[in-house]
Design a protein around this motif. Structure first.
Motif, PDB file in Angstrom:
ATOM      1  N   TYR A  26      -2.299  -1.185  -0.279  1.00  0.00           N
ATOM      2  CA  TYR A  26      -1.496  -1.095   0.818  1.00  0.00           C
ATOM      3  C   TYR A  26      -1.058  -2.017   1.516  1.00  0.00           C
ATOM      4  O   TYR A  26       0.031  -2.250   1.964  1.00  0.00           O
ATOM      5  CB  TYR A  26      -2.259   0.024   1.667  1.00  0.00           C
ATOM      6  CG  TYR A  26      -2.526   1.207   0.720  1.00  0.00           C
ATOM      7  CD1 TYR A  26      -1.788   2.392   0.769  1.00  0.00           C
ATOM      8  CD2 TYR A  26      -3.553   1.472   0.031  1.00  0.00           C
ATOM      9  CE1 TYR A  26      -1.929   3.437   0.035  1.00  0.00           C
ATOM     10  CE2 TYR A  26      -4.065   2.421  -0.840  1.00  0.00           C
ATOM     11  CZ  TYR A  26      -3.125   3.597  -0.773  1.00  0.00           C
ATOM     12  OH  TYR A  26      -3.383   4.629  -1.642  1.00  0.00           O
ATOM     13  N   HIS A  64      -0.591  -9.844  -2.557  1.00  0.00           N
ATOM     14  CA  HIS A  64      -1.041 -10.052  -3.770  1.00  0.00           C
ATOM     15  C   HIS A  64      -0.545  -9.010  -5.085  1.00  0.00           C
ATOM     16  O   HIS A  64      -1.084  -8.342  -5.801  1.00  0.00           O
ATOM     17  CB  HIS A  64      -2.726  -9.838  -3.690  1.00  0.00           C
ATOM     18  CG  HIS A  64      -3.040  -8.599  -3.016  1.00  0.00           C
ATOM     19  ND1 HIS A  64      -3.253  -7.370  -3.608  1.00  0.00           N
ATOM     20  CD2 HIS A  64      -3.302  -8.372  -1.896  1.00  0.00           C
ATOM     21  CE1 HIS A  64      -3.503  -6.433  -2.793  1.00  0.00           C
ATOM     22  NE2 HIS A  64      -3.656  -7.261  -1.485  1.00  0.00           N
ATOM     23  N   ASP A 103     -10.201  -1.950  -1.325  1.00  0.00           N
ATOM     24  CA  ASP A 103     -11.184  -2.024  -0.087  1.00  0.00           C
ATOM     25  C   ASP A 103     -12.114  -0.887  -0.029  1.00  0.00           C
ATOM     26  O   ASP A 103     -13.062  -1.049   0.382  1.00  0.00           O
ATOM     27  CB  ASP A 103     -10.151  -2.057   1.202  1.00  0.00           C
ATOM     28  CG  ASP A 103     -10.993  -2.837   2.484  1.00  0.00           C
ATOM     29  OD1 ASP A 103     -11.631  -3.981   2.296  1.00  0.00           O
ATOM     30  OD2 ASP A 103     -10.756  -2.329   3.383  1.00  0.00           O
ATOM     31  N   ARG A 148      -7.812  -1.303   7.052  1.00  0.00           N
ATOM     32  CA  ARG A 148      -8.154  -2.736   6.572  1.00  0.00           C
ATOM     33  C   ARG A 148      -8.170  -3.636   7.735  1.00  0.00           C
ATOM     34  O   ARG A 148      -7.297  -3.721   8.620  1.00  0.00           O
ATOM     35  CB  ARG A 148      -6.514  -3.090   5.732  1.00  0.00           C
ATOM     36  CG  ARG A 148      -6.250  -2.348   4.354  1.00  0.00           C
ATOM     37  CD  ARG A 148      -7.221  -2.485   3.185  1.00  0.00           C
ATOM     38  NE  ARG A 148      -6.749  -2.009   1.923  1.00  0.00           N
ATOM     39  CZ  ARG A 148      -7.106  -0.706   1.662  1.00  0.00           C
ATOM     40  NH1 ARG A 148      -7.932  -0.007   2.381  1.00  0.00           N
ATOM     41  NH2 ARG A 148      -6.608  -0.091   0.692  1.00  0.00           N
TER      42      ARG A 148
END
Ligand SMILES: Cc1cc2nc3c(=O)[nH]c(=O)nc-3n(C[C@H](O)[C@H](O)[C@H](O)COP(=O)(O)OP(=O)(O)OC[C@H]3O[C@@H](n4cnc5c(N)ncnc54)[C@H](O)[C@@H]3O)c2cc1C
Length: 264
Positions: free
Chosen positions: A96, A91, A246, A70
């Motif tokens: 992860y 969030h 993602d 990420r």
């Protein structure tokens, strides 16, 4: 490269500043870009892998246990103190990175590569435009930090409500327009609509627009079609996409960007 959590500072109910120190940060080289980011590796909760790990350590590992890459912006790198600040959107429990930041305790380790990055406010324009959601606040904050007192910036920032607004310290003359999802007729279009309705200062400006994909796309369309912004000279990109992890987002991002480039 890896570092350890030194402390976690709550900036808003959904924005956490994770301060990293130690580990191999003595080898970290900062960047001039104010949107500089690291590519961090987040381990699933019950992964047998521990930080630091080598590529070989992942051989034969069940795919569900592999680290998830990420990207996260460097809010601030203090080379003297060897301290790296990163502002994470927390969030919820999905995913992860956000969940890791929410649970982070001093001593927890994060492995990463980088930095990458490409934007820095121009010193030849009359003013600077920044548009984004919480995921872009690290880059917007770092950019505003870098501006001299003689410069001017206009920021359109979207958050849930006034409790989610944060400080953006700067020497520059900065006007921040806070937009609230909780009171917007349509929280997914209010950012682009507000930018479209705004009166911009006179003169030349550079552009930084980052955040949720469909919001970024609408703002880009307006700026290019209605304000004469050259998309090749503007820093505009979708950091994440609603209802997409993602991994999902990276799978479709290239095609989505080609479609976006055909908008205008
Ligand atoms: C260059 C770059 C720099 C970035 N810098 C930052 C940064 O400094 N801080 C930051 O917080 N993010 C930043 N992001 C965005 C971040 O990488 C993504 O939001 C990422 O998806 C978060 O991973 P996750 O594991 O928490 O959630 P994922 O597993 O990717 O997603 C799980 C669910 O959460 C949702 N989700 C993901 N991000 C958000 C969000 N911000 N708000 C609400 N829902 C969300 C997804 O749509 C999905 O439904 C950056 C992205 C890029 C490309």
């Amino acid at each position: 490269m890896y570092a350890e959590v030194h402390e976690v500072i709550t900036l808003s109910p959904t924005l956490l500043r994770v301060v990293l120190t130690g580990g191999t940060l003595s080898q970290f080289e900062g960047s001039d870009a104010t949107d500089a980011y690291i590519n961090a590796q987040f381990l699933p909760a019950d992964s047998p892998v521990t930080v630091p790990f080598e590529a070989d350590d992942l051989d034969g590992l069940d795919p569900s246990m592999r680290p998830r890459p990420r990207r996260f912006t460097i809010r601030k790198w203090d080379a003297e103190q060897q301290r790296l600040d990163i502002d994470f959107v927390s969030h919820g429990e999905h995913g992860y990175a956000g969940a890791w930041a929410k649970r982070a305790q001093p001593g927890d380790r994060l492995q990463f590569k980088g930095p990458g990055g490409s934007y820095r406010p121009s010193d030849t324009v009359d003013w600077h435009l920044f548009v984004g959601d919480e995921s872009a606040f690290g880059a917007i904050g770092a950019s505003l930090d870098s501006l001299p007192a003689s410069s001017r910036a206009l920021v359109f920032a979207i958050v849930d409500d006034d409790e989610h607004e944060i400080d953006f310290p700067s020497n520059a003359d900065v006007t921040v327009h806070w937009l609230h999802r909780s009171t917007a007729a349509d929280p997914e279009t209010v950012l682009a609509e507000t930018v479209a309705d705004a009166t911009f200062p006179e003169g030349s400006f550079d552009v930084f627009v980052h955040g949720e994909a469909s919001e970024v796309r609408s703002v880009r369309k307006h700026l290019v079609a209605e304000r004469g912004v050259d998309p090749d000279r503007a820093s505009i990109s979708a950091y994440w996409r609603r209802n997409h992890t993602d991994e999902d987002w990276r799978r479709v991002k290239r095609e989505w960007m080609m479609a976006q480039s055909r908008d205008v």
